[in-house]
Design a protein around this motif. Structure first.
Motif, PDB file in Angstrom:
ATOM      1  N   PRO A 188      42.407  42.148  28.473  1.00  0.00           N
ATOM      2  CA  PRO A 188      42.676  42.560  29.672  1.00  0.00           C
ATOM      3  C   PRO A 188      41.291  42.814  30.603  1.00  0.00           C
ATOM      4  CG  PRO A 188      44.156  43.249  28.203  1.00  0.00           C
ATOM      5  CD  PRO A 188      43.238  42.587  27.547  1.00  0.00           C
ATOM      6  N   LEU A 189      40.331  43.704  29.564  1.00  0.00           N
ATOM      7  CA  LEU A 189      39.197  44.319  30.387  1.00  0.00           C
ATOM      8  C   LEU A 189      38.251  43.288  30.630  1.00  0.00           C
ATOM      9  CD1 LEU A 189      37.465  46.641  31.201  1.00  0.00           C
ATOM     10  CD2 LEU A 189      36.698  46.646  28.643  1.00  0.00           C
ATOM     11  N   TYR A 190      38.177  42.281  29.788  1.00  0.00           N
ATOM     12  CA  TYR A 190      36.993  40.947  30.137  1.00  0.00           C
ATOM     13  C   TYR A 190      37.708  40.279  31.489  1.00  0.00           C
ATOM     14  CZ  TYR A 190      35.593  41.847  25.196  1.00  0.00           C
ATOM     15  OH  TYR A 190      35.110  42.584  24.139  1.00  0.00           O
ATOM     16  N   VAL A 191      38.782  40.086  31.251  1.00  0.00           N
ATOM     17  CA  VAL A 191      39.453  39.294  32.544  1.00  0.00           C
ATOM     18  C   VAL A 191      39.146  39.836  33.926  1.00  0.00           C
ATOM     19  CG1 VAL A 191      41.622  38.115  33.640  1.00  0.00           C
ATOM     20  CG2 VAL A 191      41.232  38.041  31.327  1.00  0.00           C
ATOM     21  N   SER A 192      39.612  41.362  33.797  1.00  0.00           N
ATOM     22  CA  SER A 192      39.306  42.125  34.817  1.00  0.00           C
ATOM     23  C   SER A 192      37.798  42.113  35.470  1.00  0.00           C
ATOM     24  CB  SER A 192      39.806  43.657  34.854  1.00  0.00           C
ATOM     25  OG  SER A 192      41.264  43.615  34.456  1.00  0.00           O
ATOM     26  N   ARG A 193      37.073  42.232  34.460  1.00  0.00           N
ATOM     27  CA  ARG A 193      35.469  42.319  34.831  1.00  0.00           C
ATOM     28  C   ARG A 193      34.954  41.164  35.422  1.00  0.00           C
ATOM     29  NH1 ARG A 193      31.540  45.613  32.668  1.00  0.00           N
ATOM     30  NH2 ARG A 193      30.495  43.762  31.941  1.00  0.00           N
ATOM     31  N   LEU A 203      36.440  40.924  38.955  1.00  0.00           N
ATOM     32  CA  LEU A 203      35.747  41.770  39.924  1.00  0.00           C
ATOM     33  C   LEU A 203      34.454  41.145  40.024  1.00  0.00           C
ATOM     34  CD1 LEU A 203      35.409  44.527  41.118  1.00  0.00           C
ATOM     35  CD2 LEU A 203      34.666  45.634  39.074  1.00  0.00           C
ATOM     36  N   ALA A 204      33.609  40.475  39.124  1.00  0.00           N
ATOM     37  CA  ALA A 204      32.406  40.013  39.398  1.00  0.00           C
ATOM     38  C   ALA A 204      32.407  38.455  40.204  1.00  0.00           C
ATOM     39  CB  ALA A 204      31.531  39.576  38.148  1.00  0.00           C
ATOM     40  N   GLY A 205      33.767  38.016  40.528  1.00  0.00           N
ATOM     41  CA  GLY A 205      33.769  36.889  41.245  1.00  0.00           C
ATOM     42  C   GLY A 205      33.717  35.716  40.529  1.00  0.00           C
ATOM     43  N   LEU A 206      33.715  35.635  39.060  1.00  0.00           N
ATOM     44  CA  LEU A 206      33.578  34.453  38.424  1.00  0.00           C
ATOM     45  C   LEU A 206      34.889  33.973  37.936  1.00  0.00           C
ATOM     46  CD1 LEU A 206      30.647  35.970  36.359  1.00  0.00           C
ATOM     47  CD2 LEU A 206      30.537  34.408  38.232  1.00  0.00           C
ATOM     48  N   ALA A 207      35.933  34.748  38.234  1.00  0.00           N
ATOM     49  CA  ALA A 207      37.153  34.109  37.869  1.00  0.00           C
ATOM     50  C   ALA A 207      38.400  34.854  38.972  1.00  0.00           C
ATOM     51  CB  ALA A 207      37.794  34.530  36.485  1.00  0.00           C
ATOM     52  N   VAL A 208      39.365  33.926  39.244  1.00  0.00           N
ATOM     53  CA  VAL A 208      40.499  34.275  40.020  1.00  0.00           C
ATOM     54  C   VAL A 208      41.713  34.475  39.519  1.00  0.00           C
ATOM     55  CG1 VAL A 208      38.986  33.377  42.156  1.00  0.00           C
ATOM     56  CG2 VAL A 208      40.547  31.810  41.017  1.00  0.00           C
ATOM     57  N   ILE A 209      42.681  35.308  39.944  1.00  0.00           N
ATOM     58  CA  ILE A 209      44.036  35.445  39.686  1.00  0.00           C
ATOM     59  C   ILE A 209      44.830  34.497  40.529  1.00  0.00           C
ATOM     60  CG2 ILE A 209      45.879  36.838  39.043  1.00  0.00           C
ATOM     61  CD1 ILE A 209      43.572  36.994  37.118  1.00  0.00           C
ATOM     62  N   GLY A 210      45.770  33.664  40.067  1.00  0.00           N
ATOM     63  CA  GLY A 210      46.636  32.975  40.952  1.00  0.00           C
ATOM     64  C   GLY A 210      47.890  33.349  40.762  1.00  0.00           C
ATOM     65  N   PRO A 211      49.116  32.560  41.340  1.00  0.00           N
ATOM     66  CA  PRO A 211      50.488  32.773  41.180  1.00  0.00           C
ATOM     67  C   PRO A 211      50.812  32.418  39.643  1.00  0.00           C
ATOM     68  CG  PRO A 211      50.243  30.728  42.582  1.00  0.00           C
ATOM     69  CD  PRO A 211      48.546  31.324  42.227  1.00  0.00           C
ATOM     70  N   GLU A 212      52.389  32.664  39.566  1.00  0.00           N
ATOM     71  CA  GLU A 212      52.637  32.193  38.063  1.00  0.00           C
ATOM     72  C   GLU A 212      52.704  30.581  37.998  1.00  0.00           C
ATOM     73  OE1 GLU A 212      57.100  32.651  35.814  1.00  0.00           O
ATOM     74  OE2 GLU A 212      56.762  33.472  37.975  1.00  0.00           O
ATOM     75  N   GLY A 213      52.493  30.504  36.686  1.00  0.00           N
ATOM     76  CA  GLY A 213      52.292  29.194  36.174  1.00  0.00           C
ATOM     77  C   GLY A 213      53.652  28.339  36.171  1.00  0.00           C
ATOM     78  N   GLY A 214      53.755  27.090  36.360  1.00  0.00           N
ATOM     79  CA  GLY A 214      54.853  26.231  36.216  1.00  0.00           C
ATOM     80  C   GLY A 214      55.774  26.397  34.899  1.00  0.00           C
ATOM     81  N   SER A 215      56.783  25.462  34.663  1.00  0.00           N
ATOM     82  CA  SER A 215      57.512  25.545  33.525  1.00  0.00           C
ATOM     83  C   SER A 215      56.616  25.119  32.392  1.00  0.00           C
ATOM     84  CB  SER A 215      58.656  24.447  33.785  1.00  0.00           C
ATOM     85  OG  SER A 215      58.233  23.226  33.909  1.00  0.00           O
ATOM     86  N   ARG A 233      51.231  35.901  36.183  1.00  0.00           N
ATOM     87  CA  ARG A 233      50.377  35.148  36.974  1.00  0.00           C
ATOM     88  C   ARG A 233      49.334  34.220  36.202  1.00  0.00           C
ATOM     89  NH1 ARG A 233      47.382  39.776  40.294  1.00  0.00           N
ATOM     90  NH2 ARG A 233      47.229  40.982  38.240  1.00  0.00           N
ATOM     91  N   THR A 234      48.304  33.768  36.811  1.00  0.00           N
ATOM     92  CA  THR A 234      47.524  32.922  36.000  1.00  0.00           C
ATOM     93  C   THR A 234      46.174  33.382  36.256  1.00  0.00           C
ATOM     94  OG1 THR A 234      47.720  31.214  37.977  1.00  0.00           O
ATOM     95  CG2 THR A 234      48.953  31.059  36.012  1.00  0.00           C
ATOM     96  N   VAL A 235      44.911  32.755  35.357  1.00  0.00           N
ATOM     97  CA  VAL A 235      43.711  33.071  35.695  1.00  0.00           C
ATOM     98  C   VAL A 235      42.983  31.598  35.510  1.00  0.00           C
ATOM     99  CG1 VAL A 235      43.221  33.544  33.262  1.00  0.00           C
ATOM    100  CG2 VAL A 235      41.697  34.299  34.945  1.00  0.00           C
ATOM    101  N   ARG A 236      42.064  31.568  36.183  1.00  0.00           N
ATOM    102  CA  ARG A 236      41.156  30.161  36.149  1.00  0.00           C
ATOM    103  C   ARG A 236      39.815  30.666  36.794  1.00  0.00           C
ATOM    104  NH1 ARG A 236      40.464  28.403  41.543  1.00  0.00           N
ATOM    105  NH2 ARG A 236      42.014  29.113  43.008  1.00  0.00           N
ATOM    106  N   ILE A 237      38.948  29.683  36.513  1.00  0.00           N
ATOM    107  CA  ILE A 237      37.450  29.913  37.027  1.00  0.00           C
ATOM    108  C   ILE A 237      37.497  30.082  38.594  1.00  0.00           C
ATOM    109  CG2 ILE A 237      36.583  27.701  36.858  1.00  0.00           C
ATOM    110  CD1 ILE A 237      34.260  28.692  35.772  1.00  0.00           C
ATOM    111  N   SER A 238      36.453  30.434  39.005  1.00  0.00           N
ATOM    112  CA  SER A 238      36.364  30.709  40.545  1.00  0.00           C
ATOM    113  C   SER A 238      35.341  29.609  40.936  1.00  0.00           C
ATOM    114  CB  SER A 238      36.044  32.044  41.068  1.00  0.00           C
ATOM    115  OG  SER A 238      34.608  32.451  40.607  1.00  0.00           O
ATOM    116  N   GLU A 239      35.040  29.187  42.131  1.00  0.00           N
ATOM    117  CA  GLU A 239      33.928  28.521  42.569  1.00  0.00           C
ATOM    118  C   GLU A 239      32.607  28.643  42.250  1.00  0.00           C
ATOM    119  OE1 GLU A 239      32.400  26.509  46.752  1.00  0.00           O
ATOM    120  OE2 GLU A 239      34.374  27.567  46.635  1.00  0.00           O
TER     121      GLU A 239
END
Length: 218
Positions: A148-153, A156-168, A202-208
């Protein structure tokens, strides 16, 4: 003709007050001169255990100095130079486990994320746990309980983004994440009487920017 002894000279001086006074004054003057010479030498080459009082020419840089230097550099920096400076700064702030997570996200994969909050009271939301995700274990991090801390950092650094809930297709992934010890602890902590904790999917993926950094550095 007998020689003149030292004792006789001393007796003669002692018996002549004027000569004694002159010799005493000469001795005092000699001591004053010696003290002055020693003081002068100490000022020129002070002892190692006594640092000089005079401040050195190199004083610590102030925030104003640093800002001015950055502004001066920006006037002559090419786009490539600025881009490299940005990438180097981002990489220097990454932890090794965070670099592994970035590598796991670099192929465009999306991973489930769960937040745990207290039961909704009015319009306020009190989060007990944020950004719990399976991406840490998938990436093989050394400290999966700190995911959780790694994802938050990374977010915050703009390297990953949080998105909506994933599908089925992510149903099983969310169910697996709900068995995580940290998630279960947060659910128990957020519970209020008969009201269960809120589970926010929610979901996480890499940012631009994260993708640009990965392509430039790999």
């Amino acid at each position: 003709m007998g020689g003149i002894s030292l004792q006789s000279v001393e007796r003669s001086v002692a018996q002549t007050p004027l000569i004694g006074q002159i010799l005493a004054r000469l001795a005092d003057a000699e001591r004053i001169v010696i003290r002055a010479i020693k003081a002068h030498l100490a000022e020129i080459d002070p002892p190692d255990d006594e640092p000089p009082d005079v401040a050195t020419d190199e004083s610590p840089a102030t925030p104003t100095d640093v800002l001015r230097e950055l502004l001066d550099r920006s006037m002559y920096s090419r786009p490539d130079d600025s881009r490299n400076a940005l990438y180097l700064s981002l990489l220097s702030d990454l932890l090794p486990d965070e670099a592994r997570i970035l590598a796991a996200l670099s192929d465009g994969s999306t991973y489930p994320v769960i937040d745990i909050a207290e039961p909704l009271l009015g319009t306020s939301t009190v989060l007990v746990l944020t950004n719990a995700s399976t991406v840490g274990r998938a990436a093989g991090v050394s400290l999966p309980h700190h995911t959780p801390l790694y994802v938050s950092r990374l977010v915050l650094a703009g390297l990953a983004v949080i998105g909506p809930e994933g599908g089925s297709a992510m149903y099983d992934d969310y169910e697996m994440l709900l068995t995580d010890a940290a998630v279960n602890t947060a659910i128990a902590k957020a519970r209020r009487g008969i009201r269960s904790a809120r589970v926010i999917r929610r979901t996480v993926r890499i940012s631009e920017l994260g993708q640009e950094l990965w392509e430039a550095a790999k």
